[in-house]
Enzyme design. Structure first.
Site, PDB file in Angstrom:
ATOM      1  N   HIS A  57      33.846  42.291  44.125  1.00 15.59           N
ATOM      2  CA  HIS A  57      34.098  43.510  44.999  1.00 15.59           C
ATOM      3  C   HIS A  57      33.196  44.324  45.126  1.00 15.59           C
ATOM      4  O   HIS A  57      32.417  44.724  43.824  1.00 15.59           O
ATOM      5  CB  HIS A  57      35.407  44.018  44.461  1.00 15.59           C
ATOM      6  CG  HIS A  57      36.773  43.051  44.495  1.00 15.59           C
ATOM      7  ND1 HIS A  57      38.049  43.644  44.911  1.00 15.59           N
ATOM      8  CD2 HIS A  57      36.822  41.872  44.772  1.00 15.59           C
ATOM      9  CE1 HIS A  57      38.612  42.801  44.963  1.00 15.59           C
ATOM     10  NE2 HIS A  57      38.099  41.686  45.240  1.00 15.59           N
ATOM     11  N   GLU A  59      33.436  47.597  44.792  1.00 10.41           N
ATOM     12  CA  GLU A  59      33.444  48.590  43.651  1.00 10.41           C
ATOM     13  C   GLU A  59      32.799  48.236  42.505  1.00 10.41           C
ATOM     14  O   GLU A  59      32.295  49.088  41.833  1.00 10.41           O
ATOM     15  CB  GLU A  59      34.948  48.993  43.406  1.00 10.41           C
ATOM     16  CG  GLU A  59      35.409  49.727  44.759  1.00 10.41           C
ATOM     17  CD  GLU A  59      36.442  48.554  45.694  1.00 10.41           C
ATOM     18  OE1 GLU A  59      37.374  49.002  46.220  1.00 10.41           O
ATOM     19  OE2 GLU A  59      36.106  47.384  45.856  1.00 10.41           O
ATOM     20  N   CYS A  87      41.739  47.831  45.186  1.00 12.02           N
ATOM     21  CA  CYS A  87      42.961  47.058  44.786  1.00 12.02           C
ATOM     22  C   CYS A  87      43.169  47.193  43.333  1.00 12.02           C
ATOM     23  O   CYS A  87      42.482  48.109  42.765  1.00 12.02           O
ATOM     24  CB  CYS A  87      42.365  45.728  45.013  1.00 12.02           C
ATOM     25  SG  CYS A  87      41.292  45.238  43.626  1.00 12.02           S
ATOM     26  N   CYS A  90      40.029  46.967  40.702  1.00 10.34           N
ATOM     27  CA  CYS A  90      38.937  47.836  41.026  1.00 10.34           C
ATOM     28  C   CYS A  90      39.523  49.438  40.696  1.00 10.34           C
ATOM     29  O   CYS A  90      38.740  50.031  40.118  1.00 10.34           O
ATOM     30  CB  CYS A  90      38.365  47.874  42.340  1.00 10.34           C
ATOM     31  SG  CYS A  90      37.822  46.304  43.154  1.00 10.34           S
TER      32      CYS A  90
END
Length: 153
Positions: A57, A59, A87, A90
């Protein structure tokens, strides 16, 4: 939103550029930058398809790069700019990295964990980042909507 903090458009624009790069690579267009000491310390974009990893991801990539730049996992005083609400995974990383301020563009009704679907960031673990929602929201929305319209044909 903390009134003492005013997010900077240049940093969100960099996150948007990373999100566009993700879209061009066939990834869900999410981009992120970690800012500390007045400069970008880490950059990330979604790379799940590219890497075949659910952990890729934007992040997490940005947090990892910032940690390497500073030589520590503690990103105390740093700000994370991301185009989409984080999410659960993260949001947990934001807490664990001691990020001081989260700035994001677009709420995620299904999986956003900074207060929309749930609020991982409010867990009573001794620290809580400030959250600034809706920053350059229309640009973030247009990028995501355009990507999914093309994808669905």
């Amino acid at each position: 939103m903390e009134l003492a903090f005013l997010p900077q458009k240049e940093f969100m624009r960099e996150a948007l550029a990373l999100a566009r790069a993700a879209a061009a690579a066939g990834e869900v267009p999410v981009g992120a930058v970690v800012v500390g000491q007045g400069r970008v310390l880490g950059r990330g974009r979604n790379r799940m398809e590219e890497t075949g990893s659910a952990l890729a991801h934007a992040e997490l990539e940005a947090i990892h790069q910032a940690s390497q730049a500073l030589g520590t996992w503690r990103l105390t005083g740093c700000h994370l700019y991301v185009t989409l609400e984080p999410c659960p995974m993260c949001a947990g990383a934001i807490l664990n990295a001691h990020i001081a301020q989260l700035v994001y563009g677009l709420d995620d009704q299904r999986a956003g964990c900074a207060g929309t679907a749930c609020d991982v960031l409010s867990l009573p673990i001794g620290r809580r980042p400030g959250v600034y929602r809706g920053f350059l929201e229309e640009e973030c929305r247009a990028l995501l909507q355009g990507f999914f319209q093309v994808l669905r044909g």
